[in-house]
Design a protein around this motif. Structure first.
Motif, mmCIF file in Angstrom:
data_model
loop_
_atom_site.group_PDB
_atom_site.id
_atom_site.type_symbol
_atom_site.label_atom_id
_atom_site.label_comp_id
_atom_site.label_asym_id
_atom_site.label_seq_id
_atom_site.Cartn_x
_atom_site.Cartn_y
_atom_site.Cartn_z
ATOM 1 N N LEU A 63 31.960 -5.265 33.647
ATOM 2 C CA LEU A 63 32.417 -4.320 34.804
ATOM 3 C C LEU A 63 33.189 -4.348 35.466
ATOM 4 O O LEU A 63 33.746 -2.674 36.196
ATOM 5 N N LEU A 64 34.639 -5.173 34.996
ATOM 6 C CA LEU A 64 35.769 -4.261 35.575
ATOM 7 C C LEU A 64 36.851 -3.762 34.143
ATOM 8 O O LEU A 64 37.916 -2.957 34.911
ATOM 9 N N ALA A 65 35.726 -3.024 33.507
ATOM 10 C CA ALA A 65 36.555 -1.736 32.484
ATOM 11 C C ALA A 65 35.958 -0.611 33.115
ATOM 12 O O ALA A 65 36.211 -0.032 33.237
ATOM 13 N N THR A 69 37.224 2.854 36.115
ATOM 14 C CA THR A 69 37.095 5.057 35.552
ATOM 15 C C THR A 69 36.570 5.092 37.422
ATOM 16 O O THR A 69 36.713 6.519 37.712
ATOM 17 N N MET A 70 35.335 4.169 38.160
ATOM 18 C CA MET A 70 34.880 4.263 39.710
ATOM 19 C C MET A 70 36.716 4.893 40.670
ATOM 20 O O MET A 70 36.486 5.442 40.988
ATOM 21 N N VAL A 76 35.427 4.331 45.990
ATOM 22 C CA VAL A 76 35.448 2.583 45.433
ATOM 23 C C VAL A 76 35.257 1.792 46.216
ATOM 24 O O VAL A 76 34.550 0.946 45.263
ATOM 25 N N GLU A 77 34.013 2.123 47.114
ATOM 26 C CA GLU A 77 33.240 1.414 47.954
ATOM 27 C C GLU A 77 32.129 1.030 46.710
ATOM 28 O O GLU A 77 31.257 -0.425 47.349
ATOM 29 N N LYS A 78 31.826 2.291 45.897
ATOM 30 C CA LYS A 78 30.721 2.397 45.802
ATOM 31 C C LYS A 78 31.249 0.499 44.059
ATOM 32 O O LYS A 78 30.361 0.053 43.857
ATOM 33 N N THR A 109 41.970 -3.766 43.959
ATOM 34 C CA THR A 109 42.076 -1.455 44.098
ATOM 35 C C THR A 109 41.444 -1.674 45.523
ATOM 36 O O THR A 109 42.658 -0.312 45.535
ATOM 37 N N TYR A 110 41.555 -2.680 46.512
ATOM 38 C CA TYR A 110 42.261 -1.419 47.539
ATOM 39 C C TYR A 110 44.010 -1.053 48.036
ATOM 40 O O TYR A 110 44.475 -1.008 48.774
#
Length: 492
Positions: A63-65, A69-70, A76-78, A109-110
């Motif tokens: 998931l972190l990988a 990409t996302m 970001v919210e997803k 991320t934020y």
């Protein structure tokens, strides 16, 4: 149904511990192997997380990988929603490592997209999740604290406030809480609000933090002392100073902190007008190894020690310290002859003329200046007072009775001033004297009471009886020797 319910309640009362353990095993809060490794060995069980019941490490890494990409794609919210979903599974399974990674990634991320409001919201939200793991919370706090130095003042204050809310009441992040408070105090001090900075820092009981290193803890306490001294809160200064063990400061790696500590204590003792304690503080600075090795450092410390010792009120301890200083530090005092002479003035039984011979050089010393410590003129007046008291003490040793006019001539004071000084010395039991104003005379020495006379008479009688007894023994011994010699002569 009523019978079954009653039976169930009875079973709960009889075996609550067994049922509680089973529930914990079902929920994944307690593993068969006991607790996981300590976050902080000093805190013991207070910093332990339950042992993981399931490993989500692989799912977490995948998931972190995908998150990076996302994030680049603007989703970001997803990405955060997916991380929150997996975080819940990891938290319920007590997978501390994976949970910590996810919490840090959400905050990162934020932070990368500069969503400050959501960053603060999620820091609080994640820390308050039910059963949140201590390792995860600690790692998240460490990550966010690492960003503080690179932020502007407004953002920094906001994040410090958020972290203070998160760390409040959590013993496993008490060190981080103390560091955040220190940062806030530094900001307040930089704004010129030293009093508010002191109020923030003085309540932190850092001496009870077993997780903090000794040096950091000592520096923290010294910073507390510095701020309360700026606030001129001398009562709290004494309270904080007692948190430090002087023996700890004697180690080689604490020499700089030892000097700082005793410099702060000098400020406190000077406010309290306790010159003997101030002198002891300078003696401790002088005895520090790094000071002894540098002449530019030990000279100011030695001369300050000597002068404050001269300013201290006369008693047995002060006289003993003067003699030790003159004997043990004679070689170093030879390099500062003016101050060596000050010491000898108070050791000799001679009247000292005022003003002193080297008055200009003595008065130029920082002890008698308003920097670094206020009250230089007061201390100079005190030195004159100590010289006068020394002269009166010397005179009391040579005279049983003296005219007041002659005393004034010897000590260089007016009759009123001389009487005031003498009265103060008598009240402090420095000397014993009686002033006869009509006759204009002063009689030194304590008047003997009937008890004193009786004790003297008793001592004299005892000594006389001892002499008589010794004499009798010697006479008897000579008689025995004479008789023995007579018997030997009769046999021959």
């Amino acid at each position: 149904q009523a019978i079954l319910a009653k039976s169930a309640r009875h079973q709960l009362r009889v075996q609550p511990s067994v049922i509680g353990v089973r529930l914990l095993l079902i929920r994944g809060l307690l593993g068969p192997g006991g607790m996981a490794e300590n976050l902080n060995p000093v805190l013991g069980n207070l910093a332990k997380d339950p042992k993981a019941t399931e490993d989500y490490g692989k799912d977490c890494d995948e998931l972190l990988a995908r998150v990076d990409t996302m994030k680049q794609a603007g989703r970001v919210e997803k990405a955060v929603d997916e991380m929150l979903a997996l975080e819940k599974k990891c938290r319920q399974a007590s997978d501390g490592i994976s949970t910590a990674k996810l919490l840090c990634k959400i905050c990162q991320t934020y932070y990368d997209v500069k969503e400050w409001a959501k960053l603060k919201e999620h820091i609080v939200l994640l820390s308050k999740k039910r059963g949140q793991l201590k390792r995860a919370t600690t790692d998240m706090v460490h990550l966010v604290m690492g960003w503080l130095d690179g932020l502007d003042k407004e953002r920094k204050m906001e994040l410090i406030g958020t972290l203070n809310e998160v760390t409040e009441g959590k013993i496993f992040v008490e060190v981080e809480k103390a560091r955040l408070t220190n940062m806030m105090a530094q900001i307040k001090e930089a704004e010129g609000n030293a009093e508010e900075a002191a109020n923030l820092l003085q309540e932190v009981q850092v001496e009870s933090f077993g997780a903090m290193e000794r040096r950091e803890k000592t520096e923290y306490i010294l910073n507390q002392m510095r701020l309360v001294l700026l606030k001129k809160d001398y009562v709290r200064t004494q309270i904080i100073s007692r948190k430090l063990n002087p023996k700890l400061l004697e180690t080689d790696d604490f020499q700089d902190l030892k000097i700082r500590y005793y410099e702060y204590m000098v400020q406190y003792w000077l406010h309290e007008k306790k010159y003997l304690d101030a002198s002891k503080s300078y003696l401790s600075i002088f005895n520090t190894k790094c000071v002894q090795d540098d002449e530019a450092k030990w000279k100011p410390a030695l001369t300050a020690h000597a002068l404050y010792l001269a300013l201290a009120q006369y008693d047995n301890e002060q006289e003993d310290m003067l003699n030790k200083l003159d004997e043990l530090q004679a070689k170093k005092l030879d390099k500062v002859p003016v101050f060596q002479q000050v010491i000898k003035i108070f050791l000799r039984k001679e009247i000292v003329a005022w003003p002193l011979t080297d008055e200009v050089e003595i008065r130029a010393h920082p002890v008698f200046q308003d920097t670094p410590h206020e009250g230089g003129s007061t201390r100079w007046s005190m030195l004159k007072k100590r010289v006068v008291q020394h002269n009166i003490k010397v005179i009391s040793g040579y005279y049983e009775q003296i005219h007041t006019a002659r005393l004034c001539e010897l000590i260089g004071l007016s009759e009123k001033e001389a009487e005031a000084e003498l009265s103060e010395l008598v009240c402090s039991k420095f000397v014993a004297a009686k002033i006869d104003r009509p006759a204009g005379t002063i009689k030194f020495g304590r008047r003997e009471t009937y008890t004193d006379r009786l004790n003297d008479w008793s001592d004299s009688i005892t000594k006389m009886l001892d002499l008589v007894e010794n004499t009798c023994h010697m006479i008897q011994k000579e008689q025995m020797v004479h008789a023995a010699r007579a018997k030997l002569k009769a046999k021959k």
